[in-house]
Design a protein around this motif. Structure first.
Motif, PDB file in Angstrom:
ATOM      1  N   LYS A  14      18.829  -5.090 -20.537  1.00 15.27           N
ATOM      2  CA  LYS A  14      18.736  -5.569 -19.113  1.00 15.27           C
ATOM      3  C   LYS A  14      19.676  -6.713 -19.120  1.00 15.27           C
ATOM      4  CE  LYS A  14      15.334  -5.291 -16.582  1.00 15.27           C
ATOM      5  NZ  LYS A  14      13.734  -5.270 -15.919  1.00 15.27           N
ATOM      6  N   GLU A  52      20.550  -6.784 -13.060  1.00 19.29           N
ATOM      7  CA  GLU A  52      20.004  -7.325 -11.698  1.00 19.29           C
ATOM      8  C   GLU A  52      19.923  -9.012 -11.653  1.00 19.29           C
ATOM      9  OE1 GLU A  52      15.391  -7.976 -13.138  1.00 19.29           O
ATOM     10  OE2 GLU A  52      15.917  -6.022 -13.642  1.00 19.29           O
ATOM     11  N   SER A  53      19.702  -9.308 -10.260  1.00 22.03           N
ATOM     12  CA  SER A  53      19.618 -10.752 -10.162  1.00 22.03           C
ATOM     13  C   SER A  53      18.612 -11.393 -10.354  1.00 22.03           C
ATOM     14  CB  SER A  53      20.244 -11.066  -8.822  1.00 22.03           C
ATOM     15  OG  SER A  53      20.388 -12.291  -8.511  1.00 22.03           O
ATOM     16  N   PHE A  59      22.319 -10.751  -4.793  1.00 23.78           N
ATOM     17  CA  PHE A  59      22.404  -9.984  -5.889  1.00 23.78           C
ATOM     18  C   PHE A  59      23.735 -10.378  -6.161  1.00 23.78           C
ATOM     19  CE2 PHE A  59      24.463  -6.009  -7.921  1.00 23.78           C
ATOM     20  CZ  PHE A  59      23.806  -5.926  -8.765  1.00 23.78           C
ATOM     21  N   SER A 101      20.333  -2.707 -10.114  1.00 27.71           N
ATOM     22  CA  SER A 101      19.171  -2.655  -9.392  1.00 27.71           C
ATOM     23  C   SER A 101      19.162  -3.979  -8.547  1.00 27.71           C
ATOM     24  CB  SER A 101      18.020  -3.118 -10.524  1.00 27.71           C
ATOM     25  OG  SER A 101      16.691  -3.284  -9.890  1.00 27.71           O
ATOM     26  N   ARG A 103      18.444  -6.408  -5.331  1.00 28.57           N
ATOM     27  CA  ARG A 103      17.689  -7.301  -4.467  1.00 28.57           C
ATOM     28  C   ARG A 103      18.642  -8.342  -3.829  1.00 28.57           C
ATOM     29  NH1 ARG A 103      13.418  -6.837  -8.127  1.00 28.57           N
ATOM     30  NH2 ARG A 103      11.468  -5.995  -7.181  1.00 28.57           N
ATOM     31  N   ASP A 188      11.078  -2.416  -9.600  1.00 28.19           N
ATOM     32  CA  ASP A 188      11.580  -2.806 -11.151  1.00 28.19           C
ATOM     33  C   ASP A 188      10.930  -1.716 -11.756  1.00 28.19           C
ATOM     34  OD1 ASP A 188      12.593  -5.189 -10.271  1.00 28.19           O
ATOM     35  OD2 ASP A 188      10.686  -6.492 -10.616  1.00 28.19           O
TER      36      ASP A 188
END
Length: 267
Positions: A14, A52-53, A59, A101, A103, A188
């Motif tokens: 990740k 991901e952020s 993001f 991913s 957001r 998630d």
């Protein structure tokens, strides 16, 4: 560090994006991304990487405009520019799977970053996508002109690029911009379960599937990508673009506030 990583297991990594205040893509981000790409390619066990952020509102906001001329110069491993196109092409050709991913806001380069991934999943409630370059008198220069229409079709790509508007995750999914919109509370776990499942399969099979699909798919040529990026950076010097960019900075562009949260409203 803008990019930090965590090994979930030996096959699954990740990567977390954190470039305050709004996760803009700037020269430092570009350098770290290139270094990360080298590490990913050298990891023989890697099968899946998820981006991901750490900022729930952004993001990746967009390209950092004040230092647009300071990105790394030269040619990367694929024959494309070092700043971003080379990394995007390497992600496409990599023997591992890349997943965004999302957001928060993925506008301009943020949208193009996600487009370069193999898969894109987004928070139904918290993700917004846009190609806002028309609002500064320009056009997408980081792959949006080459990749977006392959995902959405020409007419929807024109709607996205020429409107400069935000699109919610449900609409982005319906357009094919992303794989699917997932309720935020489930995002998630959904992405993690998918990544773990892919990581459990044979790497040779994963790599061969990507290789064959890349051969079958219509992909932009290096010449097309380089031509668009060159014209994009040239467009930032057009009188209309410089006037629009100056006006946006006076309103609060690139600050963590109202303008960036609701950018299309101010274009």
């Amino acid at each position: 560090m803008i990019l930090t990583s965590k090994k979930v297991n030996e096959n699954y990594l990740k990567v977390f994006i954190n470039n305050p205040p709004i996760n803009m893509f700037d020269p430092a981000f570009s350098l770290e991304l290139r270094t990360l790409m080298d590490e990913l390619e050298n990891d023989e066990n890697l099968k899946v990487v998820v981006f991901e952020s750490e900022n729930p509102d952004f993001f990746i906001a967009h390209l950092e405009l004040l230092h647009a001329n300071d990105f790394p110069k030269g040619t990367g491993k694929t024959g494309l520019s070092l700043s971003w196109p080379d990394v995007a092409k390497r992600l496409q050709l990599a023997p591992f799977v890349s997943i965004a991913s999302v957001r928060g806001r993925a506008r301009g380069f943020g949208s193009e970053f996600a487009q370069a991934m193999d898969m894109r999943f987004a928070s139904k409630e918290k993700a917004l996508f846009a190609q806002v370059e028309i609002g500064i008198g320009s056009f997408p220069g980081g792959g949006g002109m080459e990749r977006l229409h392959l995902l959405t079709g020409k007419s929807r790509a024109l709607e996205i690029i020429l409107s400069g508007n935000d699109f919610d995750a449900d609409t982005a999914a319906a357009y094919g911009w992303i794989n699917r919109a997932v309720p935020d509370a489930e995002l998630d776990d959904f992405v993690d379960n998918l990544a773990r499942r892919i990581a459990g399969f044979d790497k040779n099979a994963i790599a061969r599937i990507k290789e064959i699909l890349n051969e079958r798919a219509v992909s932009p040529t290096n010449e097309q990508i380089l031509d668009t990026q060159t014209k994009f950076f040239e467009s930032l010097q057009w009188p209309e673009a410089t006037n629009r960019i100056k006006a946006l900075f006076q309103k609060g562009l690139q600050q963590n506030g109202e303008v960036e949260l609701n950018l299309p409203k101010y274009l």
